[in-house]
Enzyme design. Structure first.
Site: not given
Length: 437
Positions: A269-271, A273-274
């Site tokens: 989910h992090c890299i 998207i964020d």
């Protein structure tokens, strides 16, 4: 102010009831952590299946053992009216991108409105979902303040980013430092008191914006460096240089270098998207963050590079991709977890299916591969990894390097292997039919 002083005492004495909204990969470990330290915890989620499994003491996240949920201090509900029972409310809801790669804060705003409906004096609210700097004060605070309650005096609001790394045996929620920013000094003090109960080190910063920015920076750092080695992998392949050997040599330098490794793309989910939360926010200041955008372009193109390497390798064997039988080894976004969010394997499967390949997969951690937001057409079941099954495939793509896979079996009985993780070479199993990608 009296109510917040009373709340601080309740937290310090472990008499405060903790509410966690969003019982996924971030929220569920938090529930377990507070319960382990003696807090009564009430989890909230709209997914009734999750609620039911928690009530039954069963885990739906592989790296969280069921025994950890069999704690009488843990309960779960979908009834948001029970928020008024809690003293501290921690928001762990998704923050995805929409179809235009812009922030989708609908889960955060909906949750904030639910909290506002039941907000009372003497409650602490903490946002943990990763987002752009300013979200806590620009989005969440106005919704809560509309109740008429005064932040820092009658209720508290803070931001503290999650730093979950599923299946990491060295670091857990207990020993990873926790960054915390409060809307007011009182808010910060309360949030720090809360997390000090379960975490060995808390790191206070001057504002919620700083705390939000710190999380974005962490993920941008990884995104840009992964893109760098992915781009170098393509170049070094053309130059007949082994990128993995280059990295191993470079990382012998004891200072000024940290090893990052190439792969079939980016996931989790992090890299993926964020970083784009910050590029979107930067437009408000008439800035274009080119490093982040370029890293996104490079990493997003890696699944296509893997498929092209497969096409080339099949051509060398006199086979077209169309109607070829391809086994994807691993659909989770990283090794030893079941999390398929934003996994590059999903894009590889989609590209292969679009070009007429017959695709199967094996993943010991993911028995099904279906119901993905961006890949609704994928509906597969994990294929057993056996000698007989391997011999019927024209090619195997190692997309995720899980530890509990018999790579000797894969090396011995696969006609063609596309290794995106260098796992066979690392294990001394690289053969003539193995192609690095």
């Amino acid at each position: 102010m009296y109510f917040l002083k009373e709340l601080k005492e309740k937290i310090a004495n472990k008499q405060a009831k903790i509410g966690v909204i969003g019982l996924g990969y971030v929220g569920l470990p938090l529930v377990v952590a507070f319960a382990k330290k003696g807090f009564s915890v009430l989890g909230f989620d709209i997914d009734q299946n999750k609620i039911h499994q928690i009530e039954q003491g069963r885990s739906y996240i592989k790296h969280i053992p069921a025994e950890q949920l069999q704690n009488k201090l843990i309960s779960a509900t979908s009834d948001m009216s029970r928020l008024k029972e809690t003293d501290a409310i921690i928001i762990c809801v998704p923050t995805p991108l929409n179809t235009h790669r812009e922030p989708d804060l609908s889960y955060v705003t909906q949750t904030a409105y639910e909290i506002a409906h039941y907000l009372r004096m003497g409650q602490l609210v903490v946002l943990q979902s990763t987002t752009y700097p300013g979200t806590t004060e620009e989005v969440v605070l106005p919704i809560l303040a509309a109740t008429g309650l005064v932040v820092g005096e009658e209720f508290a609001l803070a931001y503290s980013p999650e730093r979950e790394d599923p299946a990491n045996t060295d670091y857990s929620i207990f020993n990873v430092p926790k960054v915390i920013g409060g809307v007011t000094p009182t808010c910060l003090d309360l949030a720090q008191t809360l997390y000090n109960q379960i975490i060995t080190q808390t790191v206070s910063v001057s504002s919620t914006r700083t705390a939000e920015a710190s999380k974005i920076l962490e993920n941008i750092y990884r995104s840009v460096n992964i893109a760098l080695v992915n781009e170098l992998k393509i170049l070094f392949h053309k130059m007949d240089i082994d990128v993995w050997e280059v990295i191993e040599a470079a990382k012998t330098k004891p200072f000024g270098f940290q090893a990052f490794y190439p792969g079939p793309g980016w996931g989790g989910h992090c890299i993926p998207i964020d970083p784009f939360y910050l590029t979107w926010k930067a437009r408000e200041y008439d800035l274009s963050l080119r490093f982040i955008e370029l890293a996104g372009e490079v990493n997003t193109l890696m699944p296509s590079y893997v498929v092209n390497r497969l096409v080339s390798a099949l051509n060398n064997c006199g086979k077209p991709l169309k109607n070829s039988k391809v086994l994807i080894l691993g659909v989770a976004y990283k090794k030893n977890v079941d999390d398929q969010r934003e996994s590059p394997a999903l894009k590889i499967i989609q590209l292969l299916q679009q070009q007429g390949a017959i695709v199967s997969y094996h993943d010991p951690h993911a028995p099904t591969c279906a119901n993905h937001r961006h890949f609704p057409e994928i509906n597969l079941q994990s294929t057993p990894l056996t000698k007989e099954n391997l011999t019927r495939f024209d090619a195997v793509i190692i997309a995720t390097d899980h530890d509990d896979v018999d790579y000797q079996l894969v090396a011995d009985y696969s006609s063609l292997i596309i290794d995106t993780r260098n796992v066979l070479a690392t294990k001394g199993l690289k053969t003539a039919n193995t192609v690095s990608a």
